[in-house]
Each structure stands twice: as C-alpha cells, then as structure tokens.
Design an enzyme around this catalytic site. Structure first.
Site, mmCIF file in Angstrom:
data_model
loop_
_atom_site.group_PDB
_atom_site.id
_atom_site.type_symbol
_atom_site.label_atom_id
_atom_site.label_comp_id
_atom_site.label_asym_id
_atom_site.label_seq_id
_atom_site.Cartn_x
_atom_site.Cartn_y
_atom_site.Cartn_z
ATOM 1 N N CYS A 190 0.811 -1.221 0.000
ATOM 2 C CA CYS A 190 0.000 0.000 0.000
ATOM 3 C C CYS A 190 0.846 1.274 0.000
ATOM 4 O O CYS A 190 0.613 2.200 -0.791
ATOM 5 C CB CYS A 190 -0.971 -0.013 1.173
ATOM 6 S SG CYS A 190 -0.197 0.012 2.815
ATOM 7 N N HIS A 238 -2.621 1.117 6.887
ATOM 8 C CA HIS A 238 -2.902 1.101 5.447
ATOM 9 C C HIS A 238 -2.976 2.536 4.937
ATOM 10 O O HIS A 238 -3.334 3.464 5.683
ATOM 11 C CB HIS A 238 -4.219 0.366 5.178
ATOM 12 C CG HIS A 238 -4.492 0.093 3.731
ATOM 13 N ND1 HIS A 238 -3.683 -0.711 2.954
ATOM 14 C CD2 HIS A 238 -5.487 0.532 2.908
ATOM 15 C CE1 HIS A 238 -4.171 -0.773 1.722
ATOM 16 N NE2 HIS A 238 -5.257 -0.027 1.672
ATOM 17 N N HIS A 272 -5.886 2.190 -4.198
ATOM 18 C CA HIS A 272 -4.903 1.655 -3.256
ATOM 19 C C HIS A 272 -4.507 0.244 -3.669
ATOM 20 O O HIS A 272 -5.119 -0.364 -4.559
ATOM 21 C CB HIS A 272 -5.472 1.656 -1.835
ATOM 22 C CG HIS A 272 -6.692 0.784 -1.659
ATOM 23 N ND1 HIS A 272 -6.910 0.037 -0.524
ATOM 24 C CD2 HIS A 272 -7.769 0.536 -2.461
ATOM 25 C CE1 HIS A 272 -8.053 -0.615 -0.617
ATOM 26 N NE2 HIS A 272 -8.596 -0.331 -1.783
#
Length: 308
Positions: free
Chosen positions: A195, A249, A261
């Site tokens: 990520c 994240h 993402h």
C-alpha cells in the site's frame, strides 16, 4: 612493539580509505529486493530501482547495509549495487541522465526492434546517457557499466524532468496504469507494490520523494480533517488503521469519495458507506503532500543532494 603499532596504524588507515572509497552506491539492476537481514531468505522490506543513489553504512557476509534517499535502511546483495567513490558520485550527479517514464520496458543491446534486452526497466529507473542517438533510441550506460539503448519516447532527461510542476491529473493517470497490479509486501515498483509502496512510487513519478511506510507517511504533510470526505482533495493520502488508532494502510484519494490503493491488487474503493465500492475501511487520518513539499519527510527530487 613499535613495529606492531605501525602495522596496526597502517591497517586502520587502509580500512578507513576503503570505507571512504565505497561509502556510496547506485542500484544497478532494474528492481532490487532489499532485505531486513543480510541473507536471501530474510524478509523483503522494500525495493529500489536502477539508478537509485544509496549510502553504504556497513557490510556483513558480503552484503551491504544501505540507506535510501528517503532514509530507509536495509540490506542489499552485492550483485545488485555498484559501489562508488565520492568522486564517482560527483561525476554521476553532474552527468547527463535519463529517467524511465513508462510502467515497464527494456534496455536493448542495439538500436533496433530485433535487438536483445540487456535489462528490464520500470518507472523511475535512472541511467546515464552517452550523447549518442540512433533511429529513435538513446545510448545509455547502466550503473554497473553495461552499454545499451532505450527508446527515446520512453525516457526523459532527468534534470528537465525533475523541474516539472506537480500535476495531480498526471499522478492519477499513472495510478490508473497500475490498476490490477499484484500486491507485494515490500514492493515499491510497478512490478508489485504494497500500500505505501504504491503511494511512494506515484509521488516519485511526479518528482517527489516521500517516506516508505504508511505509518511514516502519516506523520508528514499538512493535516486534513478526515471526518468528512468532502474535505479531501484528489491526491491526498488517506490512512486507515485499527481501533487503537495505529496506521496500517494508506490510499490515494481520487474524487467523489473514491480512493485507489494496493490491497490484494491495485483497485478502487469508496469511503462512503452504502456505496457499492465501500469495503468497510474507515479513514483515521488524512494528509496533503503537495502543499508541504520540501518539508520534513517530503523532498522534491530536484532539491535532494544525492541526485544533484
């Protein structure tokens, strides 16, 4: 006794000279895996692409402990790095270099379509140029001295490219080119990303170096009120985490509540409950990078002394 002391002194001076001579390196392969420990079976914690300048901090078991331009420390295998003296680094910084601007491609052994690849290339690779241009190809030299050719339409001269102004539409276009790319823990290249590697490479594609991990990225940039998605602007970094507020994240905001993402693969989801793209993740923080360039943890490549 004096003789022993003299030998010891000479040894120390010699070792000091060796360390000084090889205190720098340049990543020499397209996409290099950097490890938590000096062995192939150690955890992959990040990557670096060809042409990335690094500082060599230590050596063990023939591996090198290095620091990347964003300050991340890891171990690299000796076959993946070209060691450089200070003089060689100065020469490299003043040389004509090109940066690869396509997602993926190759450098070839000759300037024509039937030539053989000498290296794969990914977005962000940096190579030196000889000044020779033939039939739409630019002759280049890799950091470990291999001669080759890249298509001129796939690269840009580094010093000119680094002067570009940030363009959020261009960043989004690059992000969409990576749709479906496989998630890779530790990945920071177009071949596979985690990520934070995804956000890192996209900002790097615009000449901006941000920190490596999501938790680090969350401490940089200008704070954005995350309680209402209408406060977000395209290009903002959105952070998600656990009930204790720990960031786990990161994503890049698009528009209309949607973000892109890397989670399993690069894809689009929504922050709006009830939206068919909503996945249950809740934003716990948001940061704006573009208004804080050249502040702590955010460096423009053109201002980074390791590059110029």
């Amino acid at each position: 006794m004096k003789r022993l002391c003299l030998i010891l002194l000479q040894f120390i001076i010699a070792m000091s000279a060796i360390c000084q001579a090889s205190s720098w390196g340049i990543i020499s392969l397209c996409c290099v895996h950097l490890r938590q420990e000096p062995r192939h079976s150690a955890e992959l914690i990040t990557q670096a692409v060809m042409g990335t300048p690094v500082m060599v901090l230590d050596t063990m078991n023939d591996w090198y402990y290095i620091e990347t331009p964003e300050g991340y420390k890891s171990w690299v295998h000796p076959q993946s790095i070209a060691l450089k003296s200070q003089a060689q680094m100065d020469k490299w910084r003043n040389s004509t270099r090109y940066i690869y601007t396509e997602m993926n491609g190759y450098a070839y052994n000759a300037p024509h379509n039937s030539s053989t690849p000498i290296s794969d290339m990914v977005l962000g690779c940096i190579v030196e140029a000889t000044g020779n241009v033939q039939d739409g190809y630019i002759e280049i030299v890799t950091p470990d001295g291999r001669m080759g050719y890249v298509k001129d339409k796939e690269v840009r001269e580094l010093s000119m490219w680094s002067q570009q102004e940030f363009n959020v539409e261009r960043l989004v276009n690059e992000a969409f080119k990576m749709m479906g790319t496989t998630y890779l823990w530790g990945g920071t290249s177009t071949k596979g990303v985690d990520c934070s590697g995804f956000s890192k490479i996209l900002y790097y594609s615009q000449g901006i170096i941000i920190r490596r991990d999501a938790s680090q990225q969350a401490t940089t940039g200008d704070v954005v009120d995350h309680t209402d998605y209408r406060n977000f602007r395209c290009g903002d970094l959105l952070f998600f985490g656990n009930d204790k507020g720990r960031v786990t994240h990161v994503a890049i905001y698009l528009n209309n509540g949607q973000y892109i993402h890397s989670s399993g693969r690069v894809k689009i989801n929504s922050v709006i409950p009830g939206d068919n793209l909503y996945n249950g993740l809740k934003v716990i923080a948001a940061r704006r990078i573009i208004t804080a360039v050249d502040s702590d943890g955010i460096r423009s490549l053109r201002q980074h002394p390791w590059f110029f």
